[in-house]
Write a protein that holds these residues in place. Structure first.
Motif, PDB file in Angstrom:
ATOM      1  N   ALA A 491      71.201  93.358 -23.881  1.00 44.27           N
ATOM      2  CA  ALA A 491      71.737  91.997 -23.963  1.00 44.27           C
ATOM      3  C   ALA A 491      72.561  91.658 -22.731  1.00 44.27           C
ATOM      4  O   ALA A 491      72.471  90.544 -22.195  1.00 44.27           O
ATOM      5  CB  ALA A 491      72.582  91.851 -25.222  1.00 44.27           C
ATOM      6  N   ARG A 492      73.338  92.609 -22.239  1.00 45.42           N
ATOM      7  CA  ARG A 492      74.164  92.350 -21.057  1.00 45.42           C
ATOM      8  C   ARG A 492      73.284  92.100 -19.831  1.00 45.42           C
ATOM      9  O   ARG A 492      73.563  91.216 -19.014  1.00 45.42           O
ATOM     10  CB  ARG A 492      75.107  93.528 -20.818  1.00 45.42           C
ATOM     11  CG  ARG A 492      76.120  93.272 -19.705  1.00 45.42           C
ATOM     12  CD  ARG A 492      77.002  94.473 -19.444  1.00 45.42           C
ATOM     13  NE  ARG A 492      77.855  94.763 -20.587  1.00 45.42           N
ATOM     14  CZ  ARG A 492      77.847  95.898 -21.252  1.00 45.42           C
ATOM     15  NH1 ARG A 492      77.016  96.862 -20.909  1.00 45.42           N
ATOM     16  NH2 ARG A 492      78.659  96.105 -22.266  1.00 45.42           N
ATOM     17  N   ARG A 493      72.211  92.860 -19.712  1.00 49.42           N
ATOM     18  CA  ARG A 493      71.308  92.641 -18.571  1.00 49.42           C
ATOM     19  C   ARG A 493      70.637  91.272 -18.657  1.00 49.42           C
ATOM     20  O   ARG A 493      70.501  90.573 -17.649  1.00 49.42           O
ATOM     21  CB  ARG A 493      70.261  93.759 -18.523  1.00 49.42           C
ATOM     22  CG  ARG A 493      70.819  95.113 -18.098  1.00 49.42           C
ATOM     23  CD  ARG A 493      69.706  96.073 -17.714  1.00 49.42           C
ATOM     24  NE  ARG A 493      68.862  96.409 -18.857  1.00 49.42           N
ATOM     25  CZ  ARG A 493      69.117  97.399 -19.698  1.00 49.42           C
ATOM     26  NH1 ARG A 493      70.218  98.130 -19.548  1.00 49.42           N
ATOM     27  NH2 ARG A 493      68.301  97.671 -20.696  1.00 49.42           N
ATOM     28  N   ARG A 494      70.190  90.892 -19.855  1.00 48.86           N
ATOM     29  CA  ARG A 494      69.559  89.582 -20.006  1.00 48.86           C
ATOM     30  C   ARG A 494      70.548  88.461 -19.704  1.00 48.86           C
ATOM     31  O   ARG A 494      70.178  87.433 -19.118  1.00 48.86           O
ATOM     32  CB  ARG A 494      69.024  89.440 -21.435  1.00 48.86           C
ATOM     33  CG  ARG A 494      67.896  90.401 -21.766  1.00 48.86           C
ATOM     34  CD  ARG A 494      66.597  90.015 -21.037  1.00 48.86           C
ATOM     35  NE  ARG A 494      65.571  91.020 -21.194  1.00 48.86           N
ATOM     36  CZ  ARG A 494      64.785  91.144 -22.267  1.00 48.86           C
ATOM     37  NH1 ARG A 494      64.919  90.311 -23.278  1.00 48.86           N
ATOM     38  NH2 ARG A 494      63.870  92.094 -22.323  1.00 48.86           N
ATOM     39  N   GLN A 507      68.197  78.178 -18.900  1.00 48.78           N
ATOM     40  CA  GLN A 507      69.321  79.111 -18.979  1.00 48.78           C
ATOM     41  C   GLN A 507      69.768  79.290 -20.422  1.00 48.78           C
ATOM     42  O   GLN A 507      70.061  80.409 -20.864  1.00 48.78           O
ATOM     43  CB  GLN A 507      70.489  78.613 -18.132  1.00 48.78           C
ATOM     44  CG  GLN A 507      71.643  79.614 -18.056  1.00 48.78           C
ATOM     45  CD  GLN A 507      72.823  79.088 -17.276  1.00 48.78           C
ATOM     46  OE1 GLN A 507      73.346  78.024 -17.584  1.00 48.78           O
ATOM     47  NE2 GLN A 507      73.244  79.825 -16.257  1.00 48.78           N
ATOM     48  N   LEU A 508      69.806  78.200 -21.183  1.00 45.17           N
ATOM     49  CA  LEU A 508      70.204  78.282 -22.582  1.00 45.17           C
ATOM     50  C   LEU A 508      69.244  79.159 -23.373  1.00 45.17           C
ATOM     51  O   LEU A 508      69.665  79.979 -24.195  1.00 45.17           O
ATOM     52  CB  LEU A 508      70.260  76.877 -23.190  1.00 45.17           C
ATOM     53  CG  LEU A 508      70.664  76.810 -24.670  1.00 45.17           C
ATOM     54  CD1 LEU A 508      72.083  77.314 -24.857  1.00 45.17           C
ATOM     55  CD2 LEU A 508      70.527  75.392 -25.195  1.00 45.17           C
ATOM     56  N   ALA A 509      67.936  79.011 -23.111  1.00 45.71           N
ATOM     57  CA  ALA A 509      66.949  79.825 -23.818  1.00 45.71           C
ATOM     58  C   ALA A 509      67.126  81.308 -23.486  1.00 45.71           C
ATOM     59  O   ALA A 509      67.014  82.177 -24.364  1.00 45.71           O
ATOM     60  CB  ALA A 509      65.542  79.359 -23.457  1.00 45.71           C
ATOM     61  N   ALA A 510      67.419  81.606 -22.210  1.00 42.46           N
ATOM     62  CA  ALA A 510      67.614  83.002 -21.809  1.00 42.46           C
ATOM     63  C   ALA A 510      68.882  83.583 -22.442  1.00 42.46           C
ATOM     64  O   ALA A 510      68.907  84.732 -22.882  1.00 42.46           O
ATOM     65  CB  ALA A 510      67.685  83.095 -20.287  1.00 42.46           C
ATOM     66  N   LEU A 511      69.945  82.780 -22.500  1.00 41.76           N
ATOM     67  CA  LEU A 511      71.175  83.242 -23.129  1.00 41.76           C
ATOM     68  C   LEU A 511      70.989  83.427 -24.631  1.00 41.76           C
ATOM     69  O   LEU A 511      71.547  84.344 -25.235  1.00 41.76           O
ATOM     70  CB  LEU A 511      72.307  82.251 -22.855  1.00 41.76           C
ATOM     71  CG  LEU A 511      72.795  82.176 -21.403  1.00 41.76           C
ATOM     72  CD1 LEU A 511      73.734  80.999 -21.217  1.00 41.76           C
ATOM     73  CD2 LEU A 511      73.487  83.472 -21.004  1.00 41.76           C
ATOM     74  N   GLU A 513      68.272  84.359 -26.026  1.00 40.57           N
ATOM     75  CA  GLU A 513      67.553  85.625 -26.164  1.00 40.57           C
ATOM     76  C   GLU A 513      68.519  86.805 -26.065  1.00 40.57           C
ATOM     77  O   GLU A 513      68.415  87.775 -26.827  1.00 40.57           O
ATOM     78  CB  GLU A 513      66.483  85.724 -25.077  1.00 40.57           C
ATOM     79  CG  GLU A 513      65.661  87.004 -25.148  1.00 40.57           C
ATOM     80  CD  GLU A 513      64.668  87.118 -24.006  1.00 40.57           C
ATOM     81  OE1 GLU A 513      64.014  88.182 -23.891  1.00 40.57           O
ATOM     82  OE2 GLU A 513      64.552  86.152 -23.213  1.00 40.57           O
ATOM     83  N   ALA A 514      69.484  86.718 -25.117  1.00 40.16           N
ATOM     84  CA  ALA A 514      70.465  87.794 -24.972  1.00 40.16           C
ATOM     85  C   ALA A 514      71.322  87.924 -26.229  1.00 40.16           C
ATOM     86  O   ALA A 514      71.586  89.033 -26.714  1.00 40.16           O
ATOM     87  CB  ALA A 514      71.349  87.531 -23.756  1.00 40.16           C
ATOM     88  N   LEU A 515      71.729  86.786 -26.793  1.00 40.25           N
ATOM     89  CA  LEU A 515      72.568  86.823 -27.986  1.00 40.25           C
ATOM     90  C   LEU A 515      71.789  87.224 -29.230  1.00 40.25           C
ATOM     91  O   LEU A 515      72.370  87.722 -30.191  1.00 40.25           O
ATOM     92  CB  LEU A 515      73.237  85.462 -28.195  1.00 40.25           C
ATOM     93  CG  LEU A 515      74.330  85.138 -27.169  1.00 40.25           C
ATOM     94  CD1 LEU A 515      74.783  83.698 -27.299  1.00 40.25           C
ATOM     95  CD2 LEU A 515      75.523  86.076 -27.340  1.00 40.25           C
ATOM     96  N   GLN A 516      70.479  87.017 -29.215  1.00 40.78           N
ATOM     97  CA  GLN A 516      69.677  87.497 -30.329  1.00 40.78           C
ATOM     98  C   GLN A 516      69.664  89.031 -30.345  1.00 40.78           C
ATOM     99  O   GLN A 516      69.600  89.653 -31.404  1.00 40.78           O
ATOM    100  CB  GLN A 516      68.241  86.958 -30.220  1.00 40.78           C
ATOM    101  CG  GLN A 516      67.467  86.983 -31.515  1.00 40.78           C
ATOM    102  CD  GLN A 516      68.077  86.078 -32.576  1.00 40.78           C
ATOM    103  OE1 GLN A 516      68.329  84.906 -32.306  1.00 40.78           O
ATOM    104  NE2 GLN A 516      68.321  86.604 -33.765  1.00 40.78           N
ATOM    105  N   LEU A 517      69.785  89.624 -29.143  1.00 39.59           N
ATOM    106  CA  LEU A 517      69.874  91.079 -29.042  1.00 39.59           C
ATOM    107  C   LEU A 517      71.262  91.575 -29.433  1.00 39.59           C
ATOM    108  O   LEU A 517      71.399  92.612 -30.086  1.00 39.59           O
ATOM    109  CB  LEU A 517      69.548  91.522 -27.612  1.00 39.59           C
ATOM    110  CG  LEU A 517      68.111  91.247 -27.137  1.00 39.59           C
ATOM    111  CD1 LEU A 517      68.019  91.445 -25.632  1.00 39.59           C
ATOM    112  CD2 LEU A 517      67.130  92.154 -27.864  1.00 39.59           C
TER     113      LEU A 517
END
Length: 651
Positions: A491-494, A507-511, A513-517
């Motif tokens: 998640a930190r890498r994403r 950017q929101l979609a990528a973040l 995805e990180a928070l889903q992890l």
């Protein structure tokens, strides 16, 4: 013949090089390895200290990361963040063993030389590689002293107050002459803060009874009459010692805490002996309010350690307990150097005691302060030693809570859950119930956390601001991301990759995805909350509140934005959340929160600050202090701290 480990050899070489690079008159001490600092340096000229001390953190390497122009070394990001908050200047020193190169940089100057984006990474990375290029051996002592002076001038410049005037009225006789001379010499050590007056007006008046049995103190509205406990025919040393202790208390009441504290320490050296009247007075907690009243903490370690060397252990423990109270009263942004000295003092007291119950108490206090600095591994060690020294700790819920906090900081979340559950099982220790819910929250068991938080919250005060905020944030995280396993590293890498995306929607979609992890990923929430608040203004309060809960211990802007978004709501819940956010902000940022509020409001208004709103925020402070007052303030243990950051009690 056994050889020493490579790391130990490098450490020895770096220390030797550091000592040789500084003037021989300068005093270099080891503050304690637990603190991540390797030296406390006090500059002297002609046997006189010329500036306050500075600290140094040494890092040595024998790899190819150095040459005659500098050295590249790796520091722990956690330590670096602590150094940035320190009340004293901290020097990072790198030693390159193959070339014997010794290079340094001041942490506050190093931070200013990096971009905002580079400094933000320090909040989320475990280690930071830094290039140090200023040769320490080439610097003149005067240059280093000037840099220390500039550090304090930028942070602590303040006008000097007029001296406090003290009048001493003694009964006639030869004894009084000797006592007056001793007290005059003692007060002279505090010039220009204190002056002894023979007659006329004075802020502090001490009138000694004819039989030396009591002293009437007159200071402002305070007029207590204090017993001296002196025998009918005291010696001049005994009488002078008691007068000095009570005079220090009177100066503290008169609003001169720093002078009072330093004078109290001077009095200890002269009159605190085993069996003396002064030592019996020092067994009264009220005397130690003199040290509690001071904010700089400088005199507490000296007093406790000095009493321990005189075999006055109960008095030393009282001084140590007062030191813990002083630290709890300070925002974490202003207590770094004091915490360093306090933990070192407890270590030295441990070395001087053979009593199991005293050792157990000292280990427990030490574990508490290590937890408050985010040092989980060391805290677990001393928490265990507390129980080994005194098994009675295992019968206390606050010991199990403390072990749960330490394990959580150590990264052992499931063991922490077992300890927190054991502490909360009785249902009688409220902080343990909140901690149990917090551990479930950190394990991404939001459903279970919501249930336990609700049970804790419904019981009413006393409440913890961090627990209340997590209680109201848990349903949002459960609805948006669900329960599951946290994939922290991925998640930190994403999140890092997402920050490089310029298009807000992508950017929101990528973040997302990180928070889903990992829904608790701080680096993702730093940008995610702002984007969501812009796209969903009707739910902006939820997003800013979540960001403040998860990043507010480092991010003062998140605290202000959450407070500002709550102003649109009315009723009991928004009012309670406002108090919680203010408590959280003041706990971790102190006056920096108000400075950030003024900056944000001034920018929004085009240059005119909203003075009324700032006054409103300051007006809320008393309400927050009252509502979240710790009912167990005298207890060093039992303080719930959310993991991942230095946490102190709300002052």
């Amino acid at each position: 013949m056994p050889t020493r480990p490579r790391a130990q050899v490098l450490e020895t070489l770096s220390r030797r090089a550091f000592h040789e690079a500084l003037p021989p008159e300068w005093r270099i001490q080891d503050p304690h390895r637990d603190h991540g600092l390797d030296a406390r340096v006090q500059p002297f000229e002609h046997r006189r200290a010329v500036v306050p001390p500075f600290f140094a953190g040494l890092e040595a390497t024998d790899g190819g990361a150095g040459d005659d122009t500098g050295v590249t070394v790796t520091f722990r990001a956690e330590r670096l963040r602590e150094y940035l908050d320190a009340a004293h200047p901290v020097m990072l020193v790198g030693f390159h063993a193959p070339t014997n190169g010794l290079f340094f940089a001041w942490v506050h100057q190093l931070a200013a030389a990096h971009t905002l984006e580079e400094r933000e990474r320090w909040d989320f990375e475990k280690t930071v590689r830094l290039r140090l290029e200023d040769a320490l051996r080439a610097r003149e002592p005067g240059e280093l002293i000037d840099e220390v002076r500039r550090f304090f001038a930028a942070r602590h410049a303040a006008p000097h107050d007029a001296p406090a005037r003290v009048r001493l009225e003694l009964p006639p006789g030869d004894l009084s002459h000797a006592v007056r001379d001793t007290v005059a010499s003692w007060l002279d050590t505090a010039r220009p803060q204190v002056r002894l007056e023979a007659s006329g007006d004075a802020e502090v008046v001490l009138e000694v009874a004819a039989d030396w049995s009591a002293i009437q103190v007159a200071s402002s509205d305070h007029r207590p009459c204090l017993p001296t406990s002196l025998p009918p025919a005291p010696t001049s040393e005994e009488a002078a010692g008691v007068v000095q202790l009570i005079a220090a208390m009177a100066l503290s009441l008169a609003g001169r805490p720093h002078a009072a504290a330093s004078l109290l320490v001077e009095a200890l050296r002269a009159c605190a002996w085993p069996g003396s009247t002064a030592s019996r007075l020092l067994s009264q907690p009220v005397v130690w309010n003199v040290l509690f009243a001071t904010e700089d903490f400088d005199d507490v370690p000296g007093a406790a350690e000095f009493l321990a060397t005189r075999e006055l252990r109960p008095q030393a423990l009282l001084a140590a307990r007062v030191g813990g109270s002083v630290l709890r009263s300070r925002p974490s942004t202003r207590r770094f150097a004091a915490s360093q000295r306090y933990r070192a003092m407890l270590q030295r007291l441990l070395e001087r005691t053979n009593s199991p119950d005293v050792s157990g108490a000292l280990h427990a206090w030490l574990a508490h302060h290590l937890r408050g600095s985010g040092l989980g591994r060391e805290a677990v060690h001393h928490q265990r030693l507390a129980a080994m020294s005194d098994p009675g700790h295992l019968q206390r819920d606050d010991w199990w809570s403390g072990m749960a906090e330490a394990l959580l900081l150590r990264g052992c979340a499931r063991q922490a859950l077992a300890c927190a559950g054991h502490a909360a099982a009785s249902g009688e220790h409220r902080p343990a119930q909140a901690l149990h819910a917090d551990v479930l929250f950190r394990l991404r068991r939001f459903g279970d956390a919501d249930r336990v938080f609700s049970q804790w919250f419904e019981q009413g005060p006393p409440l913890d601001p961090q627990g209340v905020l997590e209680h109201f944030t848990t349903p949002l995280l459960l609805e948006t991301f669900g329960d599951g396993r946290r994939q922290v590293g991925l998640a930190r890498r994403r999140a890092t990759e997402a920050r490089a995306i310029e298009a807000p929607s992508l950017q929101l979609a990528a973040l997302q995805e990180a928070l889903q992890l990992d829904p608790l990923c701080e680096s993702a929430w730093t940008h995610y909350a702002e984007l969501k608040a812009d796209m969903e203004p009707e739910r902006s309060t939820n997003w800013w509140l979540a960001r403040a809960v998860l990043t507010g211990h480092r991010d003062v802007t998140a605290c202000f934005k959450a407070m500002e978004s709550l102003n649109h709501g009315s009723g009991q819940v928004p009012g309670l959340l406002r108090l919680c956010i203010l408590a959280l902000a003041l706990r971790h940022h102190g006056e920096d929160f108000y400075a950030e509020a003024e900056r944000q409001l001034t920018a929004a208004s085009g240059g005119d600050p909203f003075d009324d709103y700032l006054a409103y925020l300051r007006g809320l402070e008393d309400a927050a202090r009252t509502f979240f007052r710790d009912p167990e303030g005298a207890n060093e243990e039992g303080t719930r701290t959310a993991p991942g950051a230095s946490r102190s009690r709300f002052p």
